[in-house]
Motif scaffolding. Structure first.
Motif, short mmCIF file in Angstrom:
data_model
loop_
_atom_site.label_atom_id
_atom_site.label_comp_id
_atom_site.label_asym_id
_atom_site.label_seq_id
_atom_site.Cartn_x
_atom_site.Cartn_y
_atom_site.Cartn_z
N SER A 194 0.85 -1.19 0.00
CA SER A 194 0.00 0.00 0.00
C SER A 194 0.89 1.24 0.00
N LEU A 200 -1.39 -4.90 1.09
CA LEU A 200 -2.65 -4.58 0.41
C LEU A 200 -3.10 -5.77 -0.43
N GLU A 202 -4.58 -7.29 -3.44
CA GLU A 202 -4.85 -6.92 -4.83
C GLU A 202 -5.87 -7.84 -5.49
N ARG A 217 -10.79 -7.39 -2.27
CA ARG A 217 -9.77 -6.53 -2.87
C ARG A 217 -9.78 -5.16 -2.18
N GLY A 218 -8.60 -4.67 -1.83
CA GLY A 218 -8.48 -3.38 -1.16
C GLY A 218 -8.30 -3.48 0.34
N ARG A 254 -10.41 -2.09 6.52
CA ARG A 254 -11.21 -1.95 5.30
C ARG A 254 -11.81 -0.54 5.23
#
Length: 358
Positions: A194, A200, A202, A217-218, A254
């Motif tokens: 990140s 992170l 992906e 994702r994220g 998140r």
């Protein structure tokens, strides 16, 4: 004599047939003979295939039943979370049994003996490296242990896998000698760095432990099993030590709709990468397989068709020697067993550890 052979002899003895016709006819007969021979080999191969498919027919089962019966008092069924998950091999008269560790996913753990008696049990020692768990029966009961024999079966020899009541659960053929199987345990994510250096997510693999746990994702993975992970590299290094079937607690950051960050706790199961990537068609062909089908110091391979809950029991050769412990159903006709030499070494230290803690 076959008609084609008779025709060939007739032509060979006919002096009135010119050489050109003779050659053409001879070539035709040769082709015919080739087809007959090929058809014969196909029939033989088909008969062999049918015989192989019926390896566990009633006659064969009856033939090997005395060998299987000889260990019936030493094989138990393991129930975890209320369902049968594995077999167990009695290794000590004072209530110790050896089974497959990764199948013990829920409490309570109970042992069903050959005569149907059911007893509570607990995990007394584990060896994650080879997926072994030593169970201790929580009752005053005397058991009949098996004698493990350090013997290497020859390739193509028959092997017998007995069940709890003495009935064979399968007959197989030794295929590959003892070798190491590297583990393929994966959480099921692709990670990147990140902007602030954290791990992170992906991409999330479908049908993975991460997918089932709800990782998306994220997400940022900031801790595993309560231990802070500062970046992608540390997350990867921690997960690398996890075997298929292991449970991990993930702490996730998140982004929410108001541009803030929510902290989430998720329980995810490490899965074998072969199973994650398996197509629906491959899954149908392979049938049910063990959660952990890789990551063993040494296993020998045989083609007995076992259900996952039939692992943990002994493997016998045709002399009745206990030469190993079934440890994984890895494919349609691929089962792995830990050789007795490895099991004996692990068991010695496990019993010492368990008895020392009593």
């Amino acid at each position: 004599m076959h008609p084609v052979q008779s025709s060939f002899l007739l032509v060979a003895k006919n002096p009135n047939m010119n050489s050109s016709v003779h050659r053409r006819f001879a070539r035709s007969v040769a082709r015919g003979l080739g087809m007959v021979i090929a058809a014969g080999w196909i029939m033989v191969a088909a008969e062999i295939a049918v015989a192989d498919e019926r390896r566990d027919n009633s006659e064969m089962m009856q033939l090997i039943r005395p060998l299987s019966d000889s260990v019936q008092y030493s094989v138990a069924q393991v129930l975890s979370g209320g369902r049968p998950v594995a077999l167990a091999t009695v290794v000590s008269s004072d209530g110790y049994l050896l089974t497959k560790r990764s199948e013990l996913s829920g409490d309570p753990i109970r042992i069903r003996l050959h005569d149907g008696r059911l007893y509570p049990a607990r995990v007394a020692s584990v060896r994650r490296q080879n997926d072994l768990a030593l169970l201790r029966v929580d009752a005053d009961v005397s058991l009949k242990p098996l004698q493990l024999v350090d013997h290497k079966p020859s390739i193509a020899s028959f092997l017998i896998s007995p069940g709890r009541t003495g009935r064979p659960v399968g007959i197989g053929v030794m295929g590959v000698g003892a070798r190491k199987i590297e583990h393929q345990g994966r959480l099921g994510v692709i990670l990147n760095d990140s902007p602030d250096g954290r791990a992170l997510v992906e991409e999330v693999y479908p049908n993975s432990g991460a997918d089932s746990a709800g990782v998306v994702r994220g997400d940022l993975i900031i801790a595993i099993n309560g231990i802070h992970e500062s970046n992608k590299t540390s997350v990867i290094e921690t997960l690398r030590d996890m075997f298929p079937g292991d449970e991990v607690r993930l702490t996730i950051l998140r982004t929410n709709r108001s541009s803030g960050l929510d902290t989430l706790e998720m329980d995810a199961r490490i899965r074998d990468f072969h199973l994650i990537r398996e197509s629906e068609n491959d899954s149908r062909v392979n049938g049910p397989r063990s959660d952990r089908l890789s990551g063993f110091d040494r296993v020998f391979q045989h083609d007995t068709v076992l259900d996952p809950d039939e692992c943990g029991g002994p493997v016998l050769d045709t002399s009745g020697r206990v030469i190993g412990i079934n440890i994984a159903r890895a494919g349609r006709v691929v089962s792995y067993a830990l050789p007795s030499s490895l099991v004996i070494s692990e068991l010695t230290s496990m019993l010492q550890e368990a008895r020392g803690a009593e």
